[in-house]
Design a protein around this motif. Sequence first.
Motif, PDB file in Angstrom:
ATOM      1  N   TRP A 122      63.563   9.948  46.875  1.00 14.57           N
ATOM      2  CA  TRP A 122      64.764  10.780  46.987  1.00 14.57           C
ATOM      3  C   TRP A 122      64.901  11.564  48.289  1.00 14.57           C
ATOM      4  O   TRP A 122      66.001  11.968  48.661  1.00 14.57           O
ATOM      5  CB  TRP A 122      64.820  11.761  45.808  1.00 14.57           C
ATOM      6  CG  TRP A 122      63.608  12.631  45.672  1.00 14.57           C
ATOM      7  CD1 TRP A 122      62.524  12.404  44.876  1.00 14.57           C
ATOM      8  CD2 TRP A 122      63.345  13.874  46.346  1.00 14.57           C
ATOM      9  NE1 TRP A 122      61.596  13.408  45.000  1.00 14.57           N
ATOM     10  CE2 TRP A 122      62.086  14.326  45.897  1.00 14.57           C
ATOM     11  CE3 TRP A 122      64.052  14.634  47.275  1.00 14.57           C
ATOM     12  CZ2 TRP A 122      61.509  15.516  46.360  1.00 14.57           C
ATOM     13  CZ3 TRP A 122      63.487  15.814  47.739  1.00 14.57           C
ATOM     14  CH2 TRP A 122      62.228  16.248  47.283  1.00 14.57           C
ATOM     15  N   LYS A 125      67.434  10.199  53.506  1.00 15.18           N
ATOM     16  CA  LYS A 125      68.892  10.299  53.509  1.00 15.18           C
ATOM     17  C   LYS A 125      69.469   9.716  54.803  1.00 15.18           C
ATOM     18  O   LYS A 125      68.838   9.772  55.862  1.00 15.18           O
ATOM     19  CB  LYS A 125      69.346  11.756  53.411  1.00 15.18           C
ATOM     20  CG  LYS A 125      68.870  12.518  52.180  1.00 15.18           C
ATOM     21  CD  LYS A 125      69.658  12.131  50.954  1.00 15.18           C
ATOM     22  CE  LYS A 125      69.397  13.084  49.792  1.00 15.18           C
ATOM     23  NZ  LYS A 125      67.998  13.138  49.367  1.00 15.18           N
ATOM     24  N   ILE A 130      73.571  10.337  52.197  1.00 17.87           N
ATOM     25  CA  ILE A 130      73.430   9.379  51.104  1.00 17.87           C
ATOM     26  C   ILE A 130      71.955   9.090  50.871  1.00 17.87           C
ATOM     27  O   ILE A 130      71.211   8.749  51.793  1.00 17.87           O
ATOM     28  CB  ILE A 130      74.161   8.070  51.439  1.00 17.87           C
ATOM     29  CG1 ILE A 130      75.655   8.330  51.593  1.00 17.87           C
ATOM     30  CG2 ILE A 130      73.899   7.013  50.379  1.00 17.87           C
ATOM     31  CD1 ILE A 130      76.430   7.153  52.135  1.00 17.87           C
ATOM     32  N   THR A 134      72.202   9.983  44.647  1.00 19.70           N
ATOM     33  CA  THR A 134      73.554  10.449  44.970  1.00 19.70           C
ATOM     34  C   THR A 134      74.536   9.942  43.911  1.00 19.70           C
ATOM     35  O   THR A 134      74.615   8.745  43.654  1.00 19.70           O
ATOM     36  CB  THR A 134      73.997   9.939  46.354  1.00 19.70           C
ATOM     37  OG1 THR A 134      73.100  10.433  47.356  1.00 19.70           O
ATOM     38  CG2 THR A 134      75.414  10.414  46.682  1.00 19.70           C
ATOM     39  N   GLU A 138      80.082  11.650  44.731  1.00 18.57           N
ATOM     40  CA  GLU A 138      79.744  11.960  46.124  1.00 18.57           C
ATOM     41  C   GLU A 138      79.852  10.715  46.995  1.00 18.57           C
ATOM     42  O   GLU A 138      80.283  10.786  48.156  1.00 18.57           O
ATOM     43  CB  GLU A 138      78.326  12.542  46.213  1.00 18.57           C
ATOM     44  CG  GLU A 138      78.197  13.945  45.677  1.00 18.57           C
ATOM     45  CD  GLU A 138      79.059  14.929  46.457  1.00 18.57           C
ATOM     46  OE1 GLU A 138      79.025  14.888  47.703  1.00 18.57           O
ATOM     47  OE2 GLU A 138      79.777  15.721  45.830  1.00 18.57           O
ATOM     48  N   ARG A 213      74.758   6.635  39.498  1.00 20.33           N
ATOM     49  CA  ARG A 213      74.106   7.212  40.676  1.00 20.33           C
ATOM     50  C   ARG A 213      73.508   6.094  41.531  1.00 20.33           C
ATOM     51  O   ARG A 213      73.269   4.995  41.049  1.00 20.33           O
ATOM     52  CB  ARG A 213      72.983   8.178  40.274  1.00 20.33           C
ATOM     53  CG  ARG A 213      73.479   9.458  39.619  1.00 20.33           C
ATOM     54  CD  ARG A 213      72.338  10.362  39.214  1.00 20.33           C
ATOM     55  NE  ARG A 213      72.836  11.601  38.636  1.00 20.33           N
ATOM     56  CZ  ARG A 213      73.141  12.691  39.322  1.00 20.33           C
ATOM     57  NH1 ARG A 213      72.961  12.689  40.640  1.00 20.33           N
ATOM     58  NH2 ARG A 213      73.600  13.774  38.725  1.00 20.33           N
TER      59      ARG A 213
END
Length: 226
Positions: A122, A125, A130, A134, A138, A213
């Motif tokens: 996680w 990004k 992103i 996410t 979003e 997600r």
Amino acid sequence: MHSSIKGIATATLALLLNYSANPAFALPQKINHPVTVAKSQPLTDTLIVPGERVGPITRTTTKKDLVKLFGASRLVDKTISGPEGIGSFAATQLNLNRGRSLLVVWSDNTRTKPLDVRNLAWAWKTREGIGVGTPLSELRKKLGNFKIYGLEWDYGGTILLDSSKLSRYQGKLILRVDAAPNASEKFPNDYRSVLGDSTFSSSNPHWKPLGIRLAEIIVVLNPSEQ
């Protein structure tokens, strides 16, 4: 080949065939990242630049470089299945804490040329923010309205970047979404409405109750020539 795939650009299809049809892609949420007891080397750069790098891992990074960067104790060599379960690829798991684990897939057993980086935890990004986890709401803000392959098949949940605002990442980034674990039981009608080898708009109302997600990111560094 399913008829719905035929309209995809050749480069996209090649990437999906070369990078998607293996357990690491199909079930990313079930992959366990071992907890490292020893302290990891400080890693503050957790930026994904599609086609270029994942933190300090670039298109020219080798296994020896990974050892220098992170230490041999945090690396585990393995082999993953090739396209459609045929053949195999050499890979190296990098076990770091604080959501920074990942898997490097190599072009051959010499482990000197990375094909892609996947199984990203996680903390990783893109510049757009992103990352794994996410939510769909979003993603729509960052990508605009886009198309998604239906769930529960070889390419289930794959986002078609060429239909999004981030089409420049086409061939450099593969994103796959998935529903919440209990979505099929809690919302069976909505779930069944977005299954199979068809494409669905990200604005389709059936996605909304399913807790969609981002479940998997694959950063392509050196596309396979196969």
